[in-house]
Scaffold this motif. Structure first.
Motif, PDB file in Angstrom:
ATOM      1  N   PRO A  91     -56.287  42.976  37.995  1.00  0.00           N
ATOM      2  CA  PRO A  91     -56.504  41.516  38.529  1.00  0.00           C
ATOM      3  C   PRO A  91     -57.493  40.679  37.672  1.00  0.00           C
ATOM      4  N   ALA A  92     -58.599  41.196  37.419  1.00  0.00           N
ATOM      5  CA  ALA A  92     -59.783  40.653  36.724  1.00  0.00           C
ATOM      6  C   ALA A  92     -59.293  40.467  34.916  1.00  0.00           C
ATOM      7  N   LEU A  93     -58.511  41.304  34.677  1.00  0.00           N
ATOM      8  CA  LEU A  93     -57.942  41.067  33.241  1.00  0.00           C
ATOM      9  C   LEU A  93     -57.063  40.029  33.088  1.00  0.00           C
ATOM     10  N   ARG A  94     -56.028  39.815  34.329  1.00  0.00           N
ATOM     11  CA  ARG A  94     -54.970  38.897  34.417  1.00  0.00           C
ATOM     12  C   ARG A  94     -55.582  37.445  34.617  1.00  0.00           C
ATOM     13  N   ARG A  95     -56.928  37.214  35.126  1.00  0.00           N
ATOM     14  CA  ARG A  95     -57.612  35.965  35.140  1.00  0.00           C
ATOM     15  C   ARG A  95     -57.789  35.346  33.832  1.00  0.00           C
ATOM     16  N   ASP A  96     -57.785  36.128  32.740  1.00  0.00           N
ATOM     17  CA  ASP A  96     -57.906  35.551  31.558  1.00  0.00           C
ATOM     18  C   ASP A  96     -56.597  35.470  30.793  1.00  0.00           C
ATOM     19  N   ILE A  97     -55.646  35.750  31.410  1.00  0.00           N
ATOM     20  CA  ILE A  97     -54.457  35.481  30.758  1.00  0.00           C
ATOM     21  C   ILE A  97     -53.320  34.603  31.693  1.00  0.00           C
ATOM     22  N   GLY A  98     -52.821  33.637  31.158  1.00  0.00           N
ATOM     23  CA  GLY A  98     -52.146  32.386  31.731  1.00  0.00           C
ATOM     24  C   GLY A  98     -50.683  33.124  31.370  1.00  0.00           C
ATOM     25  N   MET A  99     -49.577  32.632  32.479  1.00  0.00           N
ATOM     26  CA  MET A  99     -48.212  33.175  32.315  1.00  0.00           C
ATOM     27  C   MET A  99     -47.455  31.802  32.773  1.00  0.00           C
ATOM     28  N   VAL A 100     -46.372  31.315  32.048  1.00  0.00           N
ATOM     29  CA  VAL A 100     -45.570  30.458  32.032  1.00  0.00           C
ATOM     30  C   VAL A 100     -44.470  30.710  32.307  1.00  0.00           C
ATOM     31  N   PHE A 101     -43.486  30.760  33.198  1.00  0.00           N
ATOM     32  CA  PHE A 101     -42.070  31.439  33.172  1.00  0.00           C
ATOM     33  C   PHE A 101     -41.107  29.856  33.060  1.00  0.00           C
ATOM     34  N   GLN A 102     -39.858  30.617  32.601  1.00  0.00           N
ATOM     35  CA  GLN A 102     -38.841  29.438  32.445  1.00  0.00           C
ATOM     36  C   GLN A 102     -38.290  28.848  33.771  1.00  0.00           C
ATOM     37  N   ASP A 103     -38.284  29.582  34.783  1.00  0.00           N
ATOM     38  CA  ASP A 103     -38.020  29.022  36.167  1.00  0.00           C
ATOM     39  C   ASP A 103     -39.074  28.563  37.002  1.00  0.00           C
ATOM     40  N   PHE A 104     -40.293  28.354  36.443  1.00  0.00           N
ATOM     41  CA  PHE A 104     -41.391  27.554  37.147  1.00  0.00           C
ATOM     42  C   PHE A 104     -42.172  28.785  37.863  1.00  0.00           C
ATOM     43  N   ARG A 105     -41.486  29.024  38.921  1.00  0.00           N
ATOM     44  CA  ARG A 105     -41.962  29.911  39.783  1.00  0.00           C
ATOM     45  C   ARG A 105     -43.225  29.242  40.957  1.00  0.00           C
ATOM     46  N   LEU A 106     -43.054  28.132  41.274  1.00  0.00           N
ATOM     47  CA  LEU A 106     -43.758  27.398  42.167  1.00  0.00           C
ATOM     48  C   LEU A 106     -43.557  27.907  43.584  1.00  0.00           C
ATOM     49  N   LEU A 107     -44.603  27.729  44.223  1.00  0.00           N
ATOM     50  CA  LEU A 107     -44.424  27.883  45.738  1.00  0.00           C
ATOM     51  C   LEU A 107     -43.747  26.592  46.569  1.00  0.00           C
ATOM     52  N   PRO A 108     -42.611  26.701  46.825  1.00  0.00           N
ATOM     53  CA  PRO A 108     -41.777  25.719  47.170  1.00  0.00           C
ATOM     54  C   PRO A 108     -42.390  24.998  48.189  1.00  0.00           C
ATOM     55  N   SER A 109     -43.343  25.576  49.329  1.00  0.00           N
ATOM     56  CA  SER A 109     -43.733  24.814  50.579  1.00  0.00           C
ATOM     57  C   SER A 109     -45.023  24.175  50.367  1.00  0.00           C
ATOM     58  N   LYS A 110     -45.599  24.347  49.017  1.00  0.00           N
ATOM     59  CA  LYS A 110     -46.807  23.773  48.626  1.00  0.00           C
ATOM     60  C   LYS A 110     -46.570  22.697  47.693  1.00  0.00           C
ATOM     61  N   THR A 111     -47.467  21.592  47.836  1.00  0.00           N
ATOM     62  CA  THR A 111     -47.538  20.357  46.768  1.00  0.00           C
ATOM     63  C   THR A 111     -48.056  20.763  45.515  1.00  0.00           C
ATOM     64  N   ALA A 112     -47.687  19.923  44.535  1.00  0.00           N
ATOM     65  CA  ALA A 112     -48.148  20.078  43.173  1.00  0.00           C
ATOM     66  C   ALA A 112     -49.794  20.618  43.356  1.00  0.00           C
ATOM     67  N   TYR A 113     -50.578  19.744  43.923  1.00  0.00           N
ATOM     68  CA  TYR A 113     -51.987  19.992  43.977  1.00  0.00           C
ATOM     69  C   TYR A 113     -52.195  21.397  44.634  1.00  0.00           C
ATOM     70  N   GLN A 114     -51.524  21.684  45.524  1.00  0.00           N
ATOM     71  CA  GLN A 114     -51.824  22.951  46.190  1.00  0.00           C
ATOM     72  C   GLN A 114     -51.564  24.188  45.492  1.00  0.00           C
ATOM     73  N   ASN A 115     -50.258  23.998  44.759  1.00  0.00           N
ATOM     74  CA  ASN A 115     -49.873  25.202  43.607  1.00  0.00           C
ATOM     75  C   ASN A 115     -50.952  25.287  42.771  1.00  0.00           C
ATOM     76  N   ILE A 116     -51.689  24.365  42.207  1.00  0.00           N
ATOM     77  CA  ILE A 116     -52.684  24.498  41.306  1.00  0.00           C
ATOM     78  C   ILE A 116     -53.857  25.028  42.030  1.00  0.00           C
ATOM     79  N   GLU A 117     -54.156  24.663  43.117  1.00  0.00           N
ATOM     80  CA  GLU A 117     -55.366  25.081  43.867  1.00  0.00           C
ATOM     81  C   GLU A 117     -55.283  26.409  44.302  1.00  0.00           C
ATOM     82  N   PHE A 118     -54.035  26.998  44.473  1.00  0.00           N
ATOM     83  CA  PHE A 118     -53.933  28.534  44.822  1.00  0.00           C
ATOM     84  C   PHE A 118     -54.259  29.153  43.974  1.00  0.00           C
ATOM     85  N   ALA A 119     -54.160  29.119  42.676  1.00  0.00           N
ATOM     86  CA  ALA A 119     -54.775  29.928  41.574  1.00  0.00           C
ATOM     87  C   ALA A 119     -55.853  30.146  41.421  1.00  0.00           C
ATOM     88  N   LEU A 120     -56.842  29.010  41.836  1.00  0.00           N
ATOM     89  CA  LEU A 120     -58.165  29.048  42.086  1.00  0.00           C
ATOM     90  C   LEU A 120     -58.674  29.662  43.305  1.00  0.00           C
TER      91      LEU A 120
END
Length: 343
Positions: A76-105
């Motif tokens: 998990p510590a390794l992956r904090r230094d690696i961002g990943m972006v997918f074709q199908d977005f993989r956003l959390l559908p029940s959370k707002t744009a703000y909350q999706n970004i907030e979740f990563a923090l």
């Protein structure tokens, strides 16, 4: 920043490697396009960088660290230094744009005060400062991808991996996503983008690495999508057909020699060293325990283990081919047994 040292990845014994004899390096601050037909090994390469799968043979280094020596509790510590972006977005559908970004923090325990500062900054950077309260279904495809990029970059990773980030977008929107990734790259982040987007590659003119059948056949600075190389599938010079590729192997010296700009094949580079290393058929496979055992073919069959939600296109192709081979072997075994009983 990222280095593959003679890396081979075979998901199941007896099948063609997803990645074979891979020797390549991506340096800090580069922007690299990975191109190639479906099943060429691009996504497997990315999954090894994330340590989602382990190589069957060889070593993967990320930020100077040998991933085979990193215990699972440090991943998990390794992956904090690696961002990943997918074709199908993989956003959390029940959370707002703000909350999706907030979740990563939030998942890494970022103080609330820092979260309140970083999330608005990221929304502004991706041009969505006025849409933070919207749910994913209330956003366009391009806007959803921007949120996904903001979520991947909010921790300021040194590496950003993007798997077909413009695949579901119209050309104008895709151009905006590319500009955003270029901006992130200019801030010092290494960007590796797997893509089939011809316009994107031709427009950016960055480093292009083409893969065919799990091998790198082209590594070109400021390259375009197509190439005169006879070993290129995406340029139509080699049919996208596994049978044809088996009949005409990629390390055929005569084929590579036909193109003056073609890189020397990894197999040719190692030919002299292998003559002194022992028999070519020596078993160099690695015994694997735990979750990776299934991937190496020593654990449960594909039918016995659940399919992960993040399995990518190359892995699905590998799985179908392995299942076809396995069913063929089972049929042959049953037939031989019936014949023996009749005798």
């Amino acid at each position: 920043m990222i280095r593959f040292d003679d890396v081979t990845k075979t998901y199941m014994r007896g099948q063609h490697p997803a990645v074979e004899n891979l020797d390549i390096e991506f340096t800090r601050g580069e922007f690299v396009f990975l191109v190639g037909a479906s099943g060429s090994g691009k996504s497997t390469l990315m999954r090894m960088v994330l340590k989602e799968v382990a190589p069957t043979r060889g070593t993967v280094y990320v930020a100077g660290k040998d991933l085979s020596r990193i215990p699972s509790w440090k991943v998990p510590a390794l992956r904090r230094d690696i961002g990943m972006v997918f074709q199908d977005f993989r956003l959390l559908p029940s959370k707002t744009a703000y909350q999706n970004i907030e979740f990563a923090l939030a998942v890494i325990g970022t103080p609330r005060k820092v979260v309140r500062r970083l999330v608005p900054e990221m929304l502004e950077m991706v041009g969505l400062e006025d849409k933070g309260k919207r749910l994913p279904h209330e956003l366009s495809g391009g806007e959803q991808q921007r949120v996904a990029i903001a979520r991947a970059y909010v921790n300021r990773p040194s590496i950003l991996l993007a798997d077909e980030p413009t695949g579901n977008l119209d050309p104008a929107t895709a151009e905006g996503i590319l500009d955003l990734l270029a901006e992130i790259n200019e801030r010092g982040t290494t960007v590796v983008m797997a893509t089939h987007d011809r316009a994107a590659v031709d427009r950016m003119r960055r480093r292009v690495v083409e893969m065919v059948g799990g091998k790198v056949v082209r590594d070109e600075e400021r390259g375009g999508y197509e190439t005169p190389a006879p070993v290129s599938v995406i340029s139509g010079n080699l049919p996208d057909d596994s049978t044809h590729r088996e009949e005409h192997p990629l390390d055929d010296e005569e084929l590579v020699a036909d193109w003056d700009g073609a890189p020397e094949s990894p197999a040719a580079e190692r030919e002299s060293s292998e003559e002194h290393a022992g028999p070519a058929g020596a078993d160099r496979s690695v015994e694997v325990d735990g979750p990776d055992a299934a991937e190496a073919g020593t654990g449960p069959s594909a039918e016995d283990r659940p399919v992960a939600q993040d399995v990518l296109e190359e892995d699905l192709i590998d799985e179908r081919e392995a299942r076809r081979v396995r069913e063929s072997e089972d049929f042959t075994g049953d037939f031989d047994q019936d014949q023996e009983e009749l005798r």
